[in-house]
Motif scaffolding. Sequence first.
Motif, PDB file in Angstrom:
ATOM      1  N   GLN A  89       0.816  -1.212   0.000  1.00 46.17           N
ATOM      2  CA  GLN A  89       0.000   0.000   0.000  1.00 46.17           C
ATOM      3  C   GLN A  89       0.854   1.268   0.000  1.00 46.17           C
ATOM      4  N   TYR A  90       2.163   1.064   0.058  1.00 47.96           N
ATOM      5  CA  TYR A  90       3.029   2.232  -0.004  1.00 47.96           C
ATOM      6  C   TYR A  90       4.240   1.953  -0.889  1.00 47.96           C
ATOM      7  N   ALA A  91       3.966   1.374  -2.043  1.00 49.90           N
ATOM      8  CA  ALA A  91       5.030   1.110  -3.015  1.00 49.90           C
ATOM      9  C   ALA A  91       5.672   2.401  -3.489  1.00 49.90           C
ATOM     10  N   ASN A  92       4.919   3.513  -3.444  1.00 51.89           N
ATOM     11  CA  ASN A  92       5.471   4.756  -3.974  1.00 51.89           C
ATOM     12  C   ASN A  92       6.540   5.377  -3.091  1.00 51.89           C
ATOM     13  N   ARG A  93       7.010   4.653  -2.078  1.00 50.86           N
ATOM     14  CA  ARG A  93       8.250   5.057  -1.431  1.00 50.86           C
ATOM     15  C   ARG A  93       9.383   5.104  -2.464  1.00 50.86           C
ATOM     16  N   PHE A  94       9.221   4.321  -3.530  1.00 58.12           N
ATOM     17  CA  PHE A  94      10.264   4.194  -4.543  1.00 58.12           C
ATOM     18  C   PHE A  94       9.922   4.955  -5.827  1.00 58.12           C
ATOM     19  N   ILE A  95       9.059   5.940  -5.714  1.00 55.93           N
ATOM     20  CA  ILE A  95       8.585   6.654  -6.897  1.00 55.93           C
ATOM     21  C   ILE A  95       9.706   7.359  -7.654  1.00 55.93           C
ATOM     22  N   SER A  96      10.786   7.715  -6.964  1.00 56.89           N
ATOM     23  CA  SER A  96      11.886   8.420  -7.635  1.00 56.89           C
ATOM     24  C   SER A  96      12.831   7.468  -8.360  1.00 56.89           C
ATOM     25  N   PHE A  97      12.664   6.145  -8.176  1.00 56.35           N
ATOM     26  CA  PHE A  97      13.551   5.174  -8.819  1.00 56.35           C
ATOM     27  C   PHE A  97      13.217   5.041 -10.304  1.00 56.35           C
ATOM     28  N   LYS A  98      14.235   4.808 -11.101  1.00 52.64           N
ATOM     29  CA  LYS A  98      14.061   4.611 -12.535  1.00 52.64           C
ATOM     30  C   LYS A  98      13.118   3.430 -12.793  1.00 52.64           C
ATOM     31  N   ASN A  99      12.203   3.629 -13.700  1.00 53.50           N
ATOM     32  CA  ASN A  99      11.240   2.618 -14.154  1.00 53.50           C
ATOM     33  C   ASN A  99      10.160   2.278 -13.125  1.00 53.50           C
ATOM     34  N   TYR A 100      10.074   3.034 -12.056  1.00 52.41           N
ATOM     35  CA  TYR A 100       9.044   2.748 -11.043  1.00 52.41           C
ATOM     36  C   TYR A 100       7.635   2.769 -11.663  1.00 52.41           C
ATOM     37  N   THR A 101       7.318   3.812 -12.414  1.00 53.34           N
ATOM     38  CA  THR A 101       5.970   3.951 -12.974  1.00 53.34           C
ATOM     39  C   THR A 101       5.640   2.803 -13.911  1.00 53.34           C
ATOM     40  N   ALA A 102       6.588   2.397 -14.744  1.00 49.22           N
ATOM     41  CA  ALA A 102       6.355   1.300 -15.689  1.00 49.22           C
ATOM     42  C   ALA A 102       6.129  -0.014 -14.943  1.00 49.22           C
ATOM     43  N   VAL A 103       6.861  -0.228 -13.860  1.00 49.49           N
ATOM     44  CA  VAL A 103       6.680  -1.440 -13.060  1.00 49.49           C
ATOM     45  C   VAL A 103       5.291  -1.447 -12.429  1.00 49.49           C
ATOM     46  N   GLN A 104       4.871  -0.324 -11.896  1.00 48.93           N
ATOM     47  CA  GLN A 104       3.558  -0.250 -11.273  1.00 48.93           C
ATOM     48  C   GLN A 104       2.423  -0.454 -12.267  1.00 48.93           C
ATOM     49  N   LYS A 105       2.644  -0.001 -13.502  1.00 47.24           N
ATOM     50  CA  LYS A 105       1.621  -0.166 -14.538  1.00 47.24           C
ATOM     51  C   LYS A 105       1.635  -1.568 -15.125  1.00 47.24           C
ATOM     52  N   GLY A 106       2.698  -2.318 -14.836  1.00 51.31           N
ATOM     53  CA  GLY A 106       2.788  -3.674 -15.352  1.00 51.31           C
ATOM     54  C   GLY A 106       3.419  -3.776 -16.722  1.00 51.31           C
ATOM     55  N   THR A 107       3.942  -2.658 -17.247  1.00 53.86           N
ATOM     56  CA  THR A 107       4.573  -2.689 -18.568  1.00 53.86           C
ATOM     57  C   THR A 107       6.033  -3.124 -18.496  1.00 53.86           C
ATOM     58  N   LYS A 108       6.596  -3.136 -17.286  1.00 47.40           N
ATOM     59  CA  LYS A 108       7.944  -3.663 -17.079  1.00 47.40           C
ATOM     60  C   LYS A 108       7.938  -4.539 -15.833  1.00 47.40           C
ATOM     61  N   LYS A 109       8.841  -5.500 -15.806  1.00 50.62           N
ATOM     62  CA  LYS A 109       8.942  -6.396 -14.666  1.00 50.62           C
ATOM     63  C   LYS A 109       9.571  -5.682 -13.475  1.00 50.62           C
ATOM     64  N   PRO A 110       9.295  -6.137 -12.249  1.00 50.96           N
ATOM     65  CA  PRO A 110       9.900  -5.519 -11.060  1.00 50.96           C
ATOM     66  C   PRO A 110      11.428  -5.456 -11.132  1.00 50.96           C
ATOM     67  N   SER A 111      12.029  -6.414 -11.812  1.00 53.45           N
ATOM     68  CA  SER A 111      13.491  -6.429 -11.930  1.00 53.45           C
ATOM     69  C   SER A 111      14.033  -5.260 -12.741  1.00 53.45           C
ATOM     70  N   ALA A 112      13.141  -4.527 -13.434  1.00 52.22           N
ATOM     71  CA  ALA A 112      13.570  -3.358 -14.201  1.00 52.22           C
ATOM     72  C   ALA A 112      13.743  -2.117 -13.329  1.00 52.22           C
ATOM     73  N   LEU A 113      13.306  -2.196 -12.062  1.00 53.31           N
ATOM     74  CA  LEU A 113      13.458  -1.050 -11.168  1.00 53.31           C
ATOM     75  C   LEU A 113      14.930  -0.640 -11.101  1.00 53.31           C
ATOM     76  N   GLY A 114      15.162   0.642 -10.879  1.00 50.86           N
ATOM     77  CA  GLY A 114      16.518   1.170 -10.895  1.00 50.86           C
ATOM     78  C   GLY A 114      17.369   0.797  -9.703  1.00 50.86           C
ATOM     79  N   VAL A 115      17.542  -0.480  -9.464  1.00 54.08           N
ATOM     80  CA  VAL A 115      18.427  -0.956  -8.394  1.00 54.08           C
ATOM     81  C   VAL A 115      19.106  -2.226  -8.884  1.00 54.08           C
ATOM     82  N   LYS A 116      20.426  -2.330  -8.642  1.00 48.14           N
ATOM     83  CA  LYS A 116      21.179  -3.443  -9.205  1.00 48.14           C
ATOM     84  C   LYS A 116      22.337  -3.812  -8.293  1.00 48.14           C
ATOM     85  N   ALA A 117      22.558  -5.104  -8.125  1.00 45.27           N
ATOM     86  CA  ALA A 117      23.722  -5.583  -7.373  1.00 45.27           C
ATOM     87  C   ALA A 117      24.902  -5.669  -8.334  1.00 45.27           C
TER      88      ALA A 117
END
Length: 540
Positions: free
Chosen positions: A130-158
């Motif tokens: 209910q508070y996924a938008n803590r990460f709203i500033s991360f790259k690709n957040y909006t696309a992930v939330q809309k379902g057009t990109k997979k969660p792994s596309a979020l702007g975080v990488k090991a």
Amino acid sequence: MKKSFTYGLLVTTALLLGACSSKGSQSSGSKQKTLNVSIAMEPSTADPNTYTDVYSGSMLTQTLEGLYHTTNTGKVVPGVATKLVKPTDHGTTYTFNLRKNAKWQNGKPVTAQDFVTSFDRQVDPKTKSQYANRFISFKNYTAVQKGTKKPSALGVKALGKHQLQIKLSAPDPDFNFKAAGEYYPINTAAVKKWGSKYGTSSTKTVSNGPFTLQNWDPSKGSWVYKKNKEYWDAKDVKIPDAKVQVVKDPTTAQNLFAGGKLQETLISGGFVKQDAKRYPKEIVYTKKGTLSFLNFNSENKTTSNKNLRLAVSNSLNRQQLAKNVMEDGSTPAKSFVPDGENTDPNNGKNFNSELNTNTAYNKQKAQQYWQAAQKQLGTKKVSLNLLTEDSSDQKKLGEYIQSAVESTLKGVTVTLTSVPQQQQLSRMFGKKYQVTALGWSTDFPDPSDYLNLMTKANSVNFTHWSNPQYEKLMAKVNNTAKYQGEQRWKLMVQAGNVAMSQQPIVPTLQHTDVHLVSSKVGGLKYSFLTDSQYRYAYWK
């Protein structure tokens, strides 16, 4: 509520902690002894990806550590990361080296993948955070939330076992505060093992912070924070453990305080004046970045009426409410944004001083707005139901609002419904209310955190209000790649003026936390943004 807000969602009563008097029963003997505290409500989860309430946020603060953490005076310092990082790529890329001695309570290392797992899991629509938008500033957040990109596309990488990279869509001036209070790792192996049951009890939770969580599930009235021997900075954690009890009745907390059974309390109501005289050297006042307000459901025909909302707002004598009703150190809210650390970068003025309107009590205006609402609604009488949490402070707040509105606006009837916190949240998310009393506590000193509560895309916009002009202004405020500094500040002021002219949220009070802290305990300090952190507590 957190703080969380934590930050996150905050119910008006927030945390209630019990305290001991200077003659406390644990004031002598070994320094290695339990710190006893209490909390007003049961936390709902120990899952950092799904929590929304302040009580869960408080628990996570004690048991988890992110890339950074805050000191007991609110300063951001390195946590799992080895240092505070300066971003590259025009403020959008952060590369962190992680401490190789940072470990989970089971002795396994905290890895970059643990942060990736946590962040991806929280923004994954399947998690239903209910508070996924803590990460709203991360790259690709909006696309992930809309379902057009997979969660792994979020702007975080090991980039390696101990190297983490975060990419933002635009610079975030409050990133460091969020990295200290919102962006927690999660144990990857534990999540794979327990799935959606992770965080439902202490046996299905793994900690990497100063304390581990022991003997807890949401139904229990007590639990323990036990010093985490695997914590990288365990040598600076002075107490062996802290025992927590749920104490919902302020009188009971006071009795426990007087009997020396607890060492810290967040007091409220009439106890503030009483204890200021009784314990003048142990009382601590802290102005907080926390607001209480009334949310009006804009999908309800009656409460969607702007003039009705403004009539209610002008009916409230917030000075009287703070001083004579709540009596807890709170001050009248001046807008949707708390007074404090929010200042114009050009002239240093407070945000609220630059708005065109205020929240002053005005009976004549209230009645004029009510007359306009009557014409628009086509009725002389309106019944409003006010939903609150079933705590003593929220009930007092509700009773005042009921009295103030009914005595000012002839024809308006206010009924009160008080329910447990989780039921209140459920009804808010389900849009099953007309007006509800709640609050918000922030983790970073920027007006946008409060202003974004009224944007259409915000998952915790309980008002369900939407205004085209406001959306355009807030889109610019949130476009930090293009709008920064004074230009961005002016946009926030403009947005504040639009919201104040509509008041889908009616501000009531800004909180001042009033603690009693035993003279036998040191290290427990508070700031505009932070609450108790037991990692700093010690017996004198």
